[in-house]
Design an enzyme around this catalytic site. Structure first.
Site, PDB file in Angstrom:
ATOM      1  N   LYS A 111      12.864  -2.529  -8.585  1.00  0.00           N
ATOM      2  CA  LYS A 111      13.437  -1.693  -7.528  1.00  0.00           C
ATOM      3  C   LYS A 111      13.880  -2.544  -6.345  1.00  0.00           C
ATOM      4  CE  LYS A 111      12.998   1.269  -3.984  1.00  0.00           C
ATOM      5  NZ  LYS A 111      12.369   0.975  -2.704  1.00  0.00           N
ATOM      6  N   HIS A 169       4.039   1.525  -8.175  1.00  0.00           N
ATOM      7  CA  HIS A 169       3.027   0.474  -8.023  1.00  0.00           C
ATOM      8  C   HIS A 169       2.062   0.491  -9.217  1.00  0.00           C
ATOM      9  CE1 HIS A 169       3.853   1.291  -3.565  1.00  0.00           C
ATOM     10  NE2 HIS A 169       4.123   0.006  -3.680  1.00  0.00           N
ATOM     11  N   GLY A 211       0.807  -1.214   0.000  1.00  0.00           N
ATOM     12  CA  GLY A 211       0.000   0.000   0.000  1.00  0.00           C
ATOM     13  C   GLY A 211       0.842   1.266   0.000  1.00  0.00           C
ATOM     14  N   LEU A 260       0.376   3.661  -2.119  1.00  0.00           N
ATOM     15  CA  LEU A 260       0.710   3.459  -3.526  1.00  0.00           C
ATOM     16  C   LEU A 260       1.265   4.719  -4.190  1.00  0.00           C
ATOM     17  CD1 LEU A 260      -2.413   1.345  -4.518  1.00  0.00           C
ATOM     18  CD2 LEU A 260      -0.159   0.539  -3.784  1.00  0.00           C
ATOM     19  N   SER A 275       7.479   4.082  -1.130  1.00  0.00           N
ATOM     20  CA  SER A 275       6.559   4.574  -0.091  1.00  0.00           C
ATOM     21  C   SER A 275       7.348   5.237   1.029  1.00  0.00           C
ATOM     22  CB  SER A 275       5.735   3.416   0.480  1.00  0.00           C
ATOM     23  OG  SER A 275       5.080   2.732  -0.564  1.00  0.00           O
ATOM     24  N   ARG A 276       8.583   4.791   1.251  1.00  0.00           N
ATOM     25  CA  ARG A 276       9.403   5.336   2.336  1.00  0.00           C
ATOM     26  C   ARG A 276       9.968   6.722   2.009  1.00  0.00           C
ATOM     27  NH1 ARG A 276      10.775  -0.421   3.174  1.00  0.00           N
ATOM     28  NH2 ARG A 276      10.079  -0.985   5.263  1.00  0.00           N
TER      29      ARG A 276
HETATM   30  P1  AMP Z   1       5.930  -2.453  -1.710  1.00  0.00           P
HETATM   31  O1  AMP Z   1       4.562  -1.885  -1.570  1.00  0.00           O
HETATM   32  O2  AMP Z   1       7.019  -1.486  -1.392  1.00  0.00           O
HETATM   33  O3  AMP Z   1       6.089  -3.790  -1.040  1.00  0.00           O
HETATM   34  O4  AMP Z   1       6.119  -2.738  -3.261  1.00  0.00           O
HETATM   35  C1  AMP Z   1       5.182  -3.531  -3.967  1.00  0.00           C
HETATM   36  C2  AMP Z   1       5.743  -3.830  -5.330  1.00  0.00           C
HETATM   37  O5  AMP Z   1       5.974  -2.618  -6.029  1.00  0.00           O
HETATM   38  C3  AMP Z   1       7.091  -4.570  -5.269  1.00  0.00           C
HETATM   39  O6  AMP Z   1       7.120  -5.555  -6.296  1.00  0.00           O
HETATM   40  C4  AMP Z   1       8.066  -3.466  -5.542  1.00  0.00           C
HETATM   41  O7  AMP Z   1       9.275  -3.917  -6.124  1.00  0.00           O
HETATM   42  C5  AMP Z   1       7.287  -2.609  -6.504  1.00  0.00           C
HETATM   43  N1  AMP Z   1       7.828  -1.246  -6.527  1.00  0.00           N
HETATM   44  C6  AMP Z   1       8.014  -0.417  -5.484  1.00  0.00           C
HETATM   45  N2  AMP Z   1       8.579   0.749  -5.875  1.00  0.00           N
HETATM   46  C7  AMP Z   1       8.752   0.644  -7.220  1.00  0.00           C
HETATM   47  C8  AMP Z   1       9.287   1.497  -8.218  1.00  0.00           C
HETATM   48  N3  AMP Z   1       9.782   2.704  -7.928  1.00  0.00           N
HETATM   49  N4  AMP Z   1       9.321   1.053  -9.487  1.00  0.00           N
HETATM   50  C9  AMP Z   1       8.848  -0.181  -9.805  1.00  0.00           C
HETATM   51  N5  AMP Z   1       8.327  -1.034  -8.914  1.00  0.00           N
HETATM   52  C10 AMP Z   1       8.275  -0.633  -7.631  1.00  0.00           C
END
Ligand code: AMP
Length: 282
Positions: free
Chosen positions: A149, A37, A31, A33, A186-187
């Site tokens: 990423k 995402h 989330g 987002l 998200s961070r």
């Molecule tokens: P997270 O919500 O951070 O667990 O990320 C969910 C998915 O989104 C994971 O497969 C991440 O690798 C992908 N993701 C997060 N940030 C990016 C980004 N900047 N570019 C592409 N994919 C991303």
């Protein structure tokens, strides 16, 4: 968009789609987002009849003292974004639904999970591997979409799907970046404006590594030192690791020859950021 919080609800929808011979692409997320995402969501839409997104801040992948409690959460906004993006189903389970009792099963790929981020976040990739295995078993998608990423994560998932013969295609989408090159995360919301500026050092450091390789440097350790030296130029940044590894096995490259993954983890202020760059070396 269907809002589903139970495993039974996901299963029931899945059965309906099988009856109609329709396919599903799943995008697992935590989330908060952003456009990264949403790029995954768009790619998923090209690969299956329905796009499903999961939002679950998975406690088992956070270590003690990490940011589980304060991880950004904004379900209402996420829901709106996904609905306008044509997502058919949002799975947003409670922790109790995912982990009704303390688990005893582990999913571990020590060779892939031990280095890089795994060396500094013990248990993190075991948590990721477990929750992704569970999500794949729950949703049974034809395709699952992840971002480059989190390269180490995607390499672990590709390998566990292969080793366990899971009937799913893993799709990895290139990293989506802000205009100044910072990888979306998200961070990033944790960063002050000064830190936000400083955070561009990750991308600069990876490019310094790339330039060194293109300039003929082939010693993996020396490439890592070049990346580290660039991070050291930024006063608000503190390097956790710089790595030049094989993109599939994640083992350190003594000599950079064909393909290399350059990766960094850096604390900018109190926020830990990661980034990576895939290189084809001629
Ligand atoms: P997270 O919500 O951070 O667990 O990320 C969910 C998915 O989104 C994971 O497969 C991440 O690798 C992908 N993701 C997060 N940030 C990016 C980004 N900047 N570019 C592409 N994919 C991303």
């Amino acid at each position: 968009m269907l809002n589903v919080t139970t495993i039974a609800g996901v299963r029931s929808r899945r059965r309906e789609l099988w009856q109609r011979a329709q396919t599903v692409a799943l995008v697992p997320t935590m989330g908060a987002l952003h456009d990264g995402h949403l790029r995954l969501v768009d790619r998923a839409g090209e690969l299956a009849d329905e796009v499903w997104v999961s939002i679950f801040v998975n406690p088992t992948q956070f270590g003690p003292g990490e940011d589980f409690e304060r991880y950004p959460r904004d379900l209402e906004r996420d829901r709106e974004l996904l609905a306008t993006r044509g997502v058919a189903l949002l799975f947003n389970p409670s922790t109790k639904e995912m982990y009704p009792r303390p688990g005893v099963t582990t999913v571990d790929l020590p060779e892939l999970a031990g280095g890089m981020c795994g060396a500094f976040r013990p248990g993190h990739f075991q948590g990721v591997a477990l929750v992704v295995t569970k999500l794949l078993a729950i949703a049974q998608p034809e395709v699952a979409v992840f971002g480059a990423k989190d390269w180490q994560q995607s390499a672990i998932i590709r390998r566990l799907v292969e080793d366990l013969n899971l009937p799913v295609r893993v799709e990895v989408v290139p990293t989506v970046r802000e205009a100044d090159g910072l990888a979306m995360s998200s961070r990033n919301a944790y960063l002050t404006s000064q830190e936000r500026q400083a955070a561009t050092v990750l991308q600069r450091a990876l490019h310094a590594g790339e330039e060194a390789i293109r300039g003929g440097l082939i010693d993996g350790r020396a490439v890592e030192r070049r990346i580290a030296a660039t991070v050291a130029e930024e006063p608000l940044a503190r390097l956790q690791y710089a790595a030049a590894v094989d993109p599939d096995t994640l083992q350190p490259l003594g000599t950079v020859t064909r393909r290399a993954l350059l990766a960094v983890a850096v604390h900018v202020g109190a926020t830990r950021l990661i980034d990576n760059l895939l290189l084809e070396v001629s």
